[in-house]
Write a protein that holds these residues in place. Structure first.
Motif, PDB file in Angstrom:
ATOM      1  N   LEU A 106       0.847  -1.186   0.000  1.00 49.45           N
ATOM      2  CA  LEU A 106       0.000   0.000   0.000  1.00 49.45           C
ATOM      3  C   LEU A 106       0.887   1.242   0.000  1.00 49.45           C
ATOM      4  N   LEU A 107       0.661   2.144  -0.939  1.00 52.01           N
ATOM      5  CA  LEU A 107       1.430   3.381  -1.005  1.00 52.01           C
ATOM      6  C   LEU A 107       0.692   4.497  -0.282  1.00 52.01           C
ATOM      7  N   THR A 108       1.453   5.331   0.396  1.00 53.26           N
ATOM      8  CA  THR A 108       0.928   6.575   0.966  1.00 53.26           C
ATOM      9  C   THR A 108       1.858   7.696   0.541  1.00 53.26           C
ATOM     10  N   ILE A 109       1.290   8.861   0.344  1.00 53.00           N
ATOM     11  CA  ILE A 109       2.096   9.997  -0.110  1.00 53.00           C
ATOM     12  C   ILE A 109       1.665  11.252   0.636  1.00 53.00           C
ATOM     13  N   TYR A 110       2.642  12.028   1.058  1.00 52.91           N
ATOM     14  CA  TYR A 110       2.405  13.290   1.755  1.00 52.91           C
ATOM     15  C   TYR A 110       3.180  14.391   1.031  1.00 52.91           C
ATOM     16  N   ASN A 111       2.538  15.522   0.871  1.00 53.28           N
ATOM     17  CA  ASN A 111       3.253  16.699   0.365  1.00 53.28           C
ATOM     18  C   ASN A 111       3.956  17.368   1.541  1.00 53.28           C
ATOM     19  N   ILE A 112       5.261  17.559   1.435  1.00 55.64           N
ATOM     20  CA  ILE A 112       6.049  18.169   2.500  1.00 55.64           C
ATOM     21  C   ILE A 112       6.767  19.396   1.953  1.00 55.64           C
ATOM     22  N   PRO A 113       7.194  20.315   2.827  1.00 52.55           N
ATOM     23  CA  PRO A 113       7.927  21.493   2.343  1.00 52.55           C
ATOM     24  C   PRO A 113       9.192  21.094   1.596  1.00 52.55           C
ATOM     25  N   ILE A 114       9.578  21.912   0.631  1.00 47.63           N
ATOM     26  CA  ILE A 114      10.770  21.615  -0.160  1.00 47.63           C
ATOM     27  C   ILE A 114      12.012  21.590   0.737  1.00 47.63           C
ATOM     28  N   ASN A 115      12.021  22.439   1.766  1.00 41.85           N
ATOM     29  CA  ASN A 115      13.096  22.424   2.762  1.00 41.85           C
ATOM     30  C   ASN A 115      12.575  21.755   4.031  1.00 41.85           C
ATOM     31  N   TYR A 116      12.205  20.490   3.902  1.00 45.50           N
ATOM     32  CA  TYR A 116      11.568  19.776   5.009  1.00 45.50           C
ATOM     33  C   TYR A 116      12.544  19.546   6.154  1.00 45.50           C
ATOM     34  N   THR A 117      11.973  19.323   7.320  1.00 47.06           N
ATOM     35  CA  THR A 117      12.767  19.041   8.514  1.00 47.06           C
ATOM     36  C   THR A 117      12.349  17.687   9.076  1.00 47.06           C
ATOM     37  N   SER A 118      13.047  17.263  10.114  1.00 45.26           N
ATOM     38  CA  SER A 118      12.703  15.992  10.757  1.00 45.26           C
ATOM     39  C   SER A 118      11.307  16.041  11.380  1.00 45.26           C
ATOM     40  N   VAL A 119      10.860  17.232  11.763  1.00 47.80           N
ATOM     41  CA  VAL A 119       9.512  17.380  12.337  1.00 47.80           C
ATOM     42  C   VAL A 119       8.451  17.033  11.296  1.00 47.80           C
ATOM     43  N   ASP A 120       8.654  17.458  10.059  1.00 45.15           N
ATOM     44  CA  ASP A 120       7.712  17.146   8.983  1.00 45.15           C
ATOM     45  C   ASP A 120       7.656  15.636   8.729  1.00 45.15           C
ATOM     46  N   ILE A 121       8.805  14.989   8.711  1.00 45.00           N
ATOM     47  CA  ILE A 121       8.856  13.548   8.472  1.00 45.00           C
ATOM     48  C   ILE A 121       8.187  12.795   9.618  1.00 45.00           C
ATOM     49  N   GLU A 122       8.460  13.223  10.837  1.00 46.19           N
ATOM     50  CA  GLU A 122       7.874  12.563  12.005  1.00 46.19           C
ATOM     51  C   GLU A 122       6.356  12.672  11.984  1.00 46.19           C
ATOM     52  N   PHE A 123       5.842  13.833  11.602  1.00 42.61           N
ATOM     53  CA  PHE A 123       4.391  14.034  11.515  1.00 42.61           C
ATOM     54  C   PHE A 123       3.772  13.058  10.507  1.00 42.61           C
ATOM     55  N   CYS A 124       4.420  12.885   9.355  1.00 46.43           N
ATOM     56  CA  CYS A 124       3.908  11.977   8.316  1.00 46.43           C
ATOM     57  C   CYS A 124       3.946  10.533   8.790  1.00 46.43           C
ATOM     58  N   ILE A 162      15.369  11.688  13.803  1.00 48.91           N
ATOM     59  CA  ILE A 162      14.067  11.497  14.454  1.00 48.91           C
ATOM     60  C   ILE A 162      14.198  10.526  15.620  1.00 48.91           C
ATOM     61  N   LYS A 163      15.191   9.644  15.559  1.00 48.26           N
ATOM     62  CA  LYS A 163      15.366   8.656  16.618  1.00 48.26           C
ATOM     63  C   LYS A 163      15.450   9.286  18.004  1.00 48.26           C
ATOM     64  N   ASP A 164      16.016  10.478  18.094  1.00 45.66           N
ATOM     65  CA  ASP A 164      16.220  11.123  19.396  1.00 45.66           C
ATOM     66  C   ASP A 164      14.899  11.482  20.074  1.00 45.66           C
ATOM     67  N   SER A 165      13.876  11.833  19.278  1.00 43.90           N
ATOM     68  CA  SER A 165      12.594  12.257  19.855  1.00 43.90           C
ATOM     69  C   SER A 165      11.459  11.271  19.568  1.00 43.90           C
ATOM     70  N   TRP A 166      11.792  10.130  18.966  1.00 37.87           N
ATOM     71  CA  TRP A 166      10.763   9.162  18.557  1.00 37.87           C
ATOM     72  C   TRP A 166      10.257   8.392  19.769  1.00 37.87           C
ATOM     73  N   ASN A 167       8.965   8.493  20.069  1.00 35.13           N
ATOM     74  CA  ASN A 167       8.404   7.832  21.248  1.00 35.13           C
ATOM     75  C   ASN A 167       7.199   6.961  20.904  1.00 35.13           C
ATOM     76  N   VAL A 168       7.124   6.528  19.652  1.00 34.54           N
ATOM     77  CA  VAL A 168       5.965   5.754  19.195  1.00 34.54           C
ATOM     78  C   VAL A 168       6.118   4.270  19.507  1.00 34.54           C
ATOM     79  N   GLY A 169       7.350   3.805  19.656  1.00 34.21           N
ATOM     80  CA  GLY A 169       7.559   2.395  19.956  1.00 34.21           C
ATOM     81  C   GLY A 169       7.831   1.542  18.737  1.00 34.21           C
ATOM     82  N   VAL A 170       7.919   2.167  17.567  1.00 33.72           N
ATOM     83  CA  VAL A 170       8.239   1.450  16.332  1.00 33.72           C
ATOM     84  C   VAL A 170       9.699   1.742  15.988  1.00 33.72           C
ATOM     85  N   PRO A 171      10.550   0.731  15.909  1.00 38.96           N
ATOM     86  CA  PRO A 171      11.973   0.975  15.633  1.00 38.96           C
ATOM     87  C   PRO A 171      12.196   1.556  14.241  1.00 38.96           C
TER      88      PRO A 171
END
Length: 267
Positions: free
Chosen positions: A18-36, A65-74
């Motif tokens: 299953l594919l999922t796609i998100y539009n992110i800012p051209i100068n994306y940050t780790s916060v944008d990736i974590e949100f997706c 993202i590993k530093d702030s990742w608290n979802v429990g998925v490695p």
């Protein structure tokens, strides 16, 4: 994935494919990736699927993202200077789908419609079954049968469609000229569309396809060139600011050298 100065985060959920796609800012940050990523995990969990691991590129913004990742998925990045092979393949396929759709449209595509173009390319992938499968990824995920009559209109098709705001008891027209974009996959066969009168996205039903006239083609092309002209003006202003900044720096440097040389002469 990049397409015409727009950035997208494309992911693939295996074994559904299953594919999922998100539009992110051209100068994306780790916060944008974590949100997706959190949005993808939440969506899959809603259908009783558990994400066991995230395999990603070795991009520093992904790894951080590993530093702030608290979802429990490695999070498991691939090796340095490498790419996730499965995602890289799908990126190339999605770009090819988008190119095919673009070639079939008789007008230039404004930037405002690029997100819907990417969305419909991914939707087609999720609906159609793979070569070795009977059902598509979307049907496997939701359990809902896809009626192919709900996706019978191509992206960019000109049509007359009924908009809820128009259906009132007065002398106004009951339908609106629209560009069909993404099917809603509901019983009424609604589509997300572009209202040509307002340049806003609307949901239309009771669609009547119509030939794409030269007036529609000229309208869309003019809109495309308007965008390019505005982008060119913005770029020129940016370049002008950078040039002025360089000139000012050069003047300051020359002034400093001149002052130093005069000081040496005085000594």
């Amino acid at each position: 994935m990049y397409w015409r100065n727009k950035a997208f985060l494309l992911s693939i959920a295996k074994p559904l494919y299953l594919l999922t796609i998100y539009n992110i800012p051209i100068n994306y940050t780790s916060v944008d990736i974590e949100f997706c990523w959190k949005g993808i995990i939440k969506m899959l969990n809603a259908y009783q699927y558990v994400v066991k691991k995230i395999v990603c590129d070795s991009d520093a913004k992904f790894i951080s993202i590993k530093d702030s990742w608290n979802v429990g998925v490695p999070i498991d990045p691939v090796g340095a200077y490498q790419h996730n092979v499965n995602c890289e393949t799908e990126v190339r396929l999605e770009k090819e789908r988008m190119r095919c759709i673009t070639e079939a449209v008789p007008w230039h595509i404004p930037d405002m419609l690029i997100n819907s173009l990417a969305a419909v390319a991914v939707l087609i992938h999720n609906i159609l079954p793979r070569v070795d499968q009977i059902t598509g990824a979307r049907q496997k995920l939701t359990g809902e049968y896809v009626d192919y009559n709900q996706i019978k209109y191509a992206w960019g098709q000109y049509a007359q469609g009924y908009v809820r705001s128009n259906q009132i008891n007065n002398d106004n027209t009951r339908s609106t000229g629209v560009i069909l974009l993404v099917p809603k996959l509901n019983e009424s066969g609604s589509y997300s569309a572009l209202n040509l009168n307002t340049r806003r996205f609307v949901t239309v039903s009771q669609i009547v396809p119509a030939p794409t006239t030269q007036a529609v083609i000229d309208y869309m092309n003019n809109w495309y060139y308007e965008e390019k002209s505005e982008q060119s003006m913005t770029l020129n202003k940016t370049n002008e600011k950078l040039l002025n900044k360089k000139i000012n720096k050069k003047k300051i440097k020359e002034k400093e050298i001149f002052n130093v040389s005069r000081t040496e002469e005085t000594v």
